[in-house]
Design a protein around this motif. Structure first.
Motif, PDB file in Angstrom:
ATOM      1  N   ALA A  87     -12.000  -7.643  -8.744  1.00  0.00           N
ATOM      2  CA  ALA A  87     -10.659  -7.274  -9.194  1.00  0.00           C
ATOM      3  C   ALA A  87     -10.580  -5.771  -9.399  1.00  0.00           C
ATOM      4  O   ALA A  87     -11.586  -5.103  -9.625  1.00  0.00           O
ATOM      5  N   LYS A  89      -9.323  -3.579 -12.210  1.00  0.00           N
ATOM      6  CA  LYS A  89      -9.091  -4.003 -13.580  1.00  0.00           C
ATOM      7  C   LYS A  89      -8.719  -2.904 -14.573  1.00  0.00           C
ATOM      8  O   LYS A  89      -8.385  -3.210 -15.717  1.00  0.00           O
ATOM      9  N   ALA A  94      -4.275   1.044 -12.565  1.00  0.00           N
ATOM     10  CA  ALA A  94      -3.362   0.104 -11.914  1.00  0.00           C
ATOM     11  C   ALA A  94      -1.908   0.537 -12.077  1.00  0.00           C
ATOM     12  O   ALA A  94      -1.093   0.382 -11.163  1.00  0.00           O
ATOM     13  N   CYS A 101      -3.469  -2.236  -6.594  1.00  0.00           N
ATOM     14  CA  CYS A 101      -3.760  -3.323  -7.522  1.00  0.00           C
ATOM     15  C   CYS A 101      -3.241  -4.660  -6.988  1.00  0.00           C
ATOM     16  O   CYS A 101      -3.926  -5.679  -7.051  1.00  0.00           O
ATOM     17  N   THR A 104      -5.385  -5.998  -4.021  1.00  0.00           N
ATOM     18  CA  THR A 104      -6.695  -6.545  -4.396  1.00  0.00           C
ATOM     19  C   THR A 104      -6.557  -7.802  -5.248  1.00  0.00           C
ATOM     20  O   THR A 104      -7.177  -8.831  -4.961  1.00  0.00           O
ATOM     21  N   ASN A 105      -5.738  -7.749  -6.293  1.00  0.00           N
ATOM     22  CA  ASN A 105      -5.716  -8.839  -7.268  1.00  0.00           C
ATOM     23  C   ASN A 105      -4.872 -10.030  -6.844  1.00  0.00           C
ATOM     24  O   ASN A 105      -5.182 -11.168  -7.215  1.00  0.00           O
ATOM     25  N   ALA A 109      -6.739 -12.726  -4.062  1.00  0.00           N
ATOM     26  CA  ALA A 109      -6.785 -14.111  -4.531  1.00  0.00           C
ATOM     27  C   ALA A 109      -6.327 -15.071  -3.433  1.00  0.00           C
ATOM     28  O   ALA A 109      -6.948 -16.118  -3.194  1.00  0.00           O
ATOM     29  N   SER A 128     -10.208 -14.646 -15.020  1.00  0.00           N
ATOM     30  CA  SER A 128      -8.943 -14.084 -15.475  1.00  0.00           C
ATOM     31  C   SER A 128      -9.224 -13.089 -16.594  1.00  0.00           C
ATOM     32  O   SER A 128     -10.346 -12.620 -16.760  1.00  0.00           O
ATOM     33  N   TYR A 139      -1.684  -4.705 -14.200  1.00  0.00           N
ATOM     34  CA  TYR A 139      -2.945  -5.429 -14.075  1.00  0.00           C
ATOM     35  C   TYR A 139      -2.798  -6.851 -14.599  1.00  0.00           C
ATOM     36  O   TYR A 139      -3.164  -7.821 -13.928  1.00  0.00           O
ATOM     37  N   THR A 142      -0.638  -8.983 -12.277  1.00  0.00           N
ATOM     38  CA  THR A 142      -1.312  -9.408 -11.042  1.00  0.00           C
ATOM     39  C   THR A 142      -2.332 -10.502 -11.331  1.00  0.00           C
ATOM     40  O   THR A 142      -2.500 -11.429 -10.539  1.00  0.00           O
ATOM     41  N   LYS A 143      -2.996 -10.427 -12.485  1.00  0.00           N
ATOM     42  CA  LYS A 143      -3.975 -11.460 -12.815  1.00  0.00           C
ATOM     43  C   LYS A 143      -3.296 -12.773 -13.201  1.00  0.00           C
ATOM     44  O   LYS A 143      -3.812 -13.851 -12.919  1.00  0.00           O
ATOM     45  N   SER A 146      -2.504 -14.238  -9.937  1.00  0.00           N
ATOM     46  CA  SER A 146      -3.745 -14.779  -9.388  1.00  0.00           C
ATOM     47  C   SER A 146      -4.081 -16.127 -10.024  1.00  0.00           C
ATOM     48  O   SER A 146      -4.419 -17.095  -9.330  1.00  0.00           O
TER      49      SER A 146
END
Length: 336
Positions: A87, A89, A94, A101, A104-105, A109, A128, A139, A142-143, A146
């Motif tokens: 990630a 992070k 980000a 960001c 990638t995130n 995923a 997570s 960030y 995006t998580k 994900s």
């Protein structure tokens, strides 16, 4: 669990990836293969020195980026279990580089999910963060996306027995970029900058993070989001533990930061159960019966409106406990 199995770790040269690798070889010496997948050749070179081929013939180092789906499909070939730890992070980075960001995130995923289906992977556990809960920064957003992608992937698996699950936890003590190594590096200068004196964070050791991933890998039915019961710390207590004689100027919160972090919102409470050591947020549309899950794990429903917040936690680290943890888990030479 992992003997005679092949395991791949994305972001495998990071703090958690290295800790997972150590744990796997220590507990499952007959593991068939451990594949360390990351895009940093220097970190792979350095990590390879710790795992010489004559002593660790099962380990493989695979250069690649989770943004590259074709590379993932090739890396996942013959893999039983995938742990997705890669990630972007750092919150301020980000905020200033949103496209990177997202690629990638979120894109990463999606690529991991598609590659896992394509290659016939049996289980996927995605990492997570507490910042994915009610996010206020990119960030975290995006998580959260994900997390939703991995949980929803179970609904499109059809007759495929693959299981996707997520583990969410707070700051990993001593991980790259976290506050404790930063304070340790700055205390010789006599100044520890404080963003907000009221700031709190959840705290988990690398070992605790590893144990949680392994729990999900072994026990997940598909679609769960696991949350550990862990203590919080106050940023001022961390500063006092590391540099009691240092100046502690208040510099203000950085872009996208919260004063307190949350791992379970009141809205999540309606699907949240207590497993004893962990909480679990169950999917709203699972492929299995919730009653069967409850019976299997003796799960207890939390009260409606329950939330899990670092500022309102019942379990707290103290200055003394933080000093002990730092010497045990971060820097064995630490003196105060």
């Amino acid at each position: 669990m992992l003997n005679n199995k092949s395991v791949l770790i994305t972001g495998g040269t990071g703090s958690l990836g290295k800790a997972l690798t150590r744990e796997i070889f220590a507990k499952w010496p007959e593991v068939k293969k451990v594949i360390v997948f990351s895009r940093d050749e220097q970190k792979q070179f350095q990590m390879a020195q710790e795992y010489p081929e004559d002593k660790f013939p099962q380990i493989r180092f695979f250069i690649g980026d989770v943004r590259d789906e074709k590379r993932l499909v090739r890396a996942f070939n013959g893999v039983d279990y995938v742990i997705h730890a890669a990630a972007m992070k750092h919150v301020p980075i980000a905020e200033y580089n949103p496209d990177e960001c997202i690629k990638t995130n979120i894109g990463g995923a999606q690529n991991v999910i598609h590659a896992a289906f394509e290659a016939g992977v049996k289980r996927v556990v995605a990492l997570s963060t507490d910042k994915a809960c009610a996010p206020i920064n990119l960030y975290g957003a995006t998580k959260l996306t994900s997390d939703k992608l991995f949980i929803a992937a179970n609904n499109i698996s059809g007759s495929n027995p693959i299981k996707f699950s997520v583990v969410r936890y707070g700051n990993v003590m001593g991980s790259n970029g976290s506050v404790i190594p930063f304070f340790l590096s700055r205390r010789t200068e006599g100044v520890l900058p404080i963003t907000d004196p009221d700031m709190t964070r959840f705290n988990i050791s690398l070992k605790g993070g590893v144990n949680m991933v392994m729990y999900a890998l072994e026990h997940a039915w598909g679609g769960e989001l696991f949350v550990p019961k862990i203590p919080s710390y106050r940023i001022m207590d961390v500063a006092e533990a590391i540099g009691p004689d240092c100046e502690k100027p208040i510099i203000g919160i950085r872009p996208g930061e919260k004063v307190h972090e949350e791992m379970i919102t009141a809205s999540d409470s309606y699907n949240t159960y207590d497993l004893g050591k962990y909480y679990v947020i169950l999917p709203s549309t699972p492929k299995w019966k919730i009653s069967d899950f409850v019976n299997q794990f003796s799960a207890k429903k939390v009260k409606a409106g329950f939330n899990y917040n670092s500022g309102e936690n019942h379990d707290w680290e103290t200055v003394d406990s933080l000093r002990k943890l730092i010497s045990e888990h971060v820097d064995s030479t630490f003196k105060y």
